[in-house]
Design a protein around this motif. Structure first.
Motif, mmCIF file in Angstrom:
data_model
loop_
_atom_site.group_PDB
_atom_site.id
_atom_site.type_symbol
_atom_site.label_atom_id
_atom_site.label_comp_id
_atom_site.label_asym_id
_atom_site.label_seq_id
_atom_site.Cartn_x
_atom_site.Cartn_y
_atom_site.Cartn_z
ATOM 1 N N UNK A 168 84.548 67.494 27.358
ATOM 2 C CA UNK A 168 85.029 66.271 27.969
ATOM 3 C C UNK A 168 86.154 65.635 27.161
ATOM 4 N N UNK A 169 86.590 64.451 27.544
ATOM 5 C CA UNK A 169 87.741 63.827 26.881
ATOM 6 C C UNK A 169 87.514 63.470 25.421
ATOM 7 N N UNK A 170 86.238 63.271 25.013
ATOM 8 C CA UNK A 170 85.969 62.894 23.621
ATOM 9 C C UNK A 170 85.973 64.089 22.671
ATOM 10 N N UNK A 171 85.844 65.285 23.177
ATOM 11 C CA UNK A 171 85.790 66.467 22.308
ATOM 12 C C UNK A 171 86.887 67.477 22.632
ATOM 13 N N UNK A 172 87.817 67.116 23.484
ATOM 14 C CA UNK A 172 88.929 68.006 23.835
ATOM 15 C C UNK A 172 90.246 67.308 23.525
ATOM 16 N N UNK A 173 91.341 67.912 23.968
ATOM 17 C CA UNK A 173 92.652 67.350 23.670
ATOM 18 C C UNK A 173 93.275 66.574 24.808
ATOM 19 N N UNK A 191 92.954 46.477 30.928
ATOM 20 C CA UNK A 191 92.361 46.766 29.625
ATOM 21 C C UNK A 191 92.738 45.683 28.620
ATOM 22 N N UNK A 192 91.728 45.194 27.896
ATOM 23 C CA UNK A 192 91.939 44.142 26.895
ATOM 24 C C UNK A 192 91.856 44.689 25.482
ATOM 25 N N UNK A 193 90.739 45.302 25.141
ATOM 26 C CA UNK A 193 90.593 45.874 23.802
ATOM 27 C C UNK A 193 89.394 46.810 23.767
ATOM 28 N N UNK A 194 89.310 47.550 22.666
ATOM 29 C CA UNK A 194 88.177 48.436 22.430
ATOM 30 C C UNK A 194 87.378 47.859 21.280
ATOM 31 N N UNK A 195 86.145 47.515 21.539
ATOM 32 C CA UNK A 195 85.310 46.927 20.503
ATOM 33 C C UNK A 195 84.996 48.014 19.480
ATOM 34 N N UNK A 196 85.446 47.817 18.264
ATOM 35 C CA UNK A 196 85.317 48.853 17.246
ATOM 36 C C UNK A 196 86.575 49.670 17.078
ATOM 37 N N UNK A 197 87.594 49.399 17.895
ATOM 38 C CA UNK A 197 88.865 50.097 17.776
ATOM 39 C C UNK A 197 89.053 51.168 18.829
ATOM 40 N N UNK A 198 90.278 51.311 19.304
ATOM 41 C CA UNK A 198 90.590 52.303 20.335
ATOM 42 C C UNK A 198 90.621 53.695 19.711
ATOM 43 N N UNK A 199 89.813 54.587 20.253
ATOM 44 C CA UNK A 199 89.711 55.942 19.714
ATOM 45 C C UNK A 199 89.392 56.908 20.832
ATOM 46 N N UNK A 200 89.956 58.102 20.733
ATOM 47 C CA UNK A 200 89.645 59.133 21.715
ATOM 48 C C UNK A 200 88.522 60.037 21.248
#
Length: 222
Positions: free
Chosen positions: A43-48, A162-171
């Motif tokens: 999925x998107x969290x473990x691929x490119x 989109x406003x923000x990612x709690x804990x920081x934006x990360x893929x």
């Protein structure tokens, strides 16, 4: 003259191939570019998917075409016997890709492959990409989890920004909490927070600063 010209449309992504086309002047004749970022078991969290989308955007910027659109004209996950993912995995991958793109804003259009299974043979990969079952199934076009999840995600994200990612934006994080502002035209609130994990389960504490919340599951049940 009003028709958009979307070029390349490659199966997979080769930044070198894309650069070669740009160097030859091909980008001058395109309103945007397209490619198919298949990662059949990830999925998107473990691929490119997201990292490569960022690279494509950076390449367009390098050539002075930040205005060019990026279309994903095919992407999906097959649930055939040769791929170690379930219908639930397929659904999660589709929905979290929608959520990631809502935050990163990499793809101007995103097309699923495909709407309906093209057959019933589980050993044939090409027949098992659908978000609904095939016309040949016992219940023709019966919804699979991906269909319901995608419908809910699109519904919930309607009228949001989109406003923000709690804990920081990360893929590539393990846990995700993406906050969106809402127009509240339906009276359901001014903010929406999408929460998910790439693991089996996780615990997360969030200070919301309000007295009550409405919670919806993956399928839209309150």
């Amino acid at each position: 003259p009003e028709m958009k010209v979307i070029g390349i449309d490659s199966a997979g992504l080769s930044l070198k191939y894309m650069r070669d086309i740009f160097e030859a002047g091909g980008l001058d004749y395109m309103d945007g570019i397209s490619y198919h970022p298949y990662y059949h078991s990830r999925g998107p969290e473990t691929s490119g998917i997201i990292a490569n989308g960022i690279s494509v955007r950076n390449l367009l910027k390098e050539y002075g075409r930040e205005d060019a659109e990026v279309w994903i004209t095919e992407n999906g996950w097959p649930t055939w016997l040769g791929n170690p993912i379930s219908e639930s995995d397929q659904a999660n991958f589709h929905v979290t890709t929608i959520l990631q793109n809502a935050a990163w804003k990499l793809f101007d259009r995103y097309y699923y492959y495909e709407f309906a299974n093209s057959g019933v043979e589980l050993s044939y990969m090409e027949s098992q990409f659908g978000m609904v079952k095939s016309v040949y199934d016992e219940v023709p076009y019966a919804a699979r989890p991906a269909y319901v999840g995608v419908c809910n995600a699109n519904y919930q994200l309607g009228g949001t920004e989109f406003k923000d990612a709690l804990g920081g934006l990360s893929a590539t994080a393990n846990d995700f909490a993406y906050r969106f502002t809402r127009d509240n035209s339906d009276g359901k609130g001014k903010e929406l927070i999408a929460i998910w994990t790439k693991g089996d389960r996780s615990e997360m504490g969030i200070k919301l600063g309000c007295d009550s919340v409405k919670m919806y599951d993956f399928y839209g049940n309150e």
